[in-house]
Scaffold this motif. Structure first.
Motif: not given
Length: 271
Positions: A215-220, A232-235, A240-242
């Motif tokens: 979900d976060l990947l799709e949002h970004l 890279k951010i997800l890794q 929660e911070q993202i």
């Protein structure tokens, strides 16, 4: 965070002089992403440079350092406060159990610092701080102008404190010409009865809102962050911070380059 950790342990044993905390805990709360702990070390060295001055009614006075010793011991950080700090923590009940529960819910590192200031002055008026004094208290010496200090430190912290805590906080800035030179915080206590206290500790609600990596990947990607940067951010950063910093970035108006701002907010953990 070090102060209320010490106070917790002093409640159990008021003769204790040395305290410890997991390095991972303090770095997570401070938003530090540094495997060699270099930034943590530098921040703690700055704390050791702070001198505290007390002036008593009989005109006697005392001067002492805020933090007297720090030792990295494996995964632990062992630290000591001077005797006068320990006595103040024992005699003055800055933190109740509710205060500690509230602090635990804060995600913005500056919320913890401002709330601690509020608790320290819970029986008297919070004094004015010069902007330089405030920067030292909050570790924000890198902000060269008040506009950035307000946007990335003061306002996110006050919003979170007002939403999650038992107090309402506001501030006023004092100028000299066009330059802001001093800041003063005001607090009012919310009328909360014990059975209502759980309503300001939204941990369960926060846990339910933690978003999956996909979900976060799709949002970004929807925010035009490049796929390589998003992966890279997800890794590198906790989900929660993202999510927290994406929400914060999207709440800001007049952002000219949204993808760049989102990435910077996550990497520097603005909130």
């Amino acid at each position: 965070m070090l102060l209320y950790k010490a106070q917790q342990e002093l409640r159990i044993d008021n003769s204790k002089a040395s305290f410890s905390i997991q390095i991972a805990d303090i770095e997570e709360k401070a938003g530090i992403q540094d495997t060699n702990h270099k930034r943590l070390k530098e921040d703690l060295k700055k704390l050791m440079d702070i001198k505290v001055e007390c002036v008593y009614e009989n005109k006697n006075w005392a001067v002492f350092v805020l933090l007297s010793q720090i030792v990295k011991d494996g995964d632990l950080l062992r630290f000591e406060f001077p005797s006068m700090i320990r006595e103040a923590l024992i005699k003055n009940d800055y933190y109740t159990t509710l205060d500690l529960m509230i602090i635990k819910t804060f995600k913005c590192k500056y919320s913890v610092i401002l709330y601690e200031i509020a608790m320290r002055y819970n029986k008297v008026e919070i004094p004015k701080f010069t902007i330089e004094e405030f920067k030292k208290l909050t570790g924000t010496e890198n902000y060269n102008n008040f506009k950035d200090l307000r946007k990335y430190c003061i306002e996110p912290a006050i919003i979170e404190i007002n939403e999650k805590s038992d107090i309402k906080m506001s501030y006023e800035a004092f100028t000299q010409g066009r330059k802001v030179v001093e800041i003063k915080f005001h607090i009012t206590k919310k009328n909360i009865i014990p059975e209502q206290a759980q309503n300001i500790i939204p941990e369960q609600a926060q846990a339910q809102n933690i978003t999956s990596k996909q979900d976060l990947l799709e949002h970004l990607l929807s925010l035009k962050v490049s796929k390589g940067k998003a992966l890279k951010i997800l890794q590198q950063y906790p989900s929660e911070q993202i999510k927290r910093n994406i929400d914060y970035a999207q709440s800001q108006s007049n952002v000219k380059n949204t993808p760049a701002f989102v990435v910077k907010a996550i990497e520097e953990n603005y909130c």
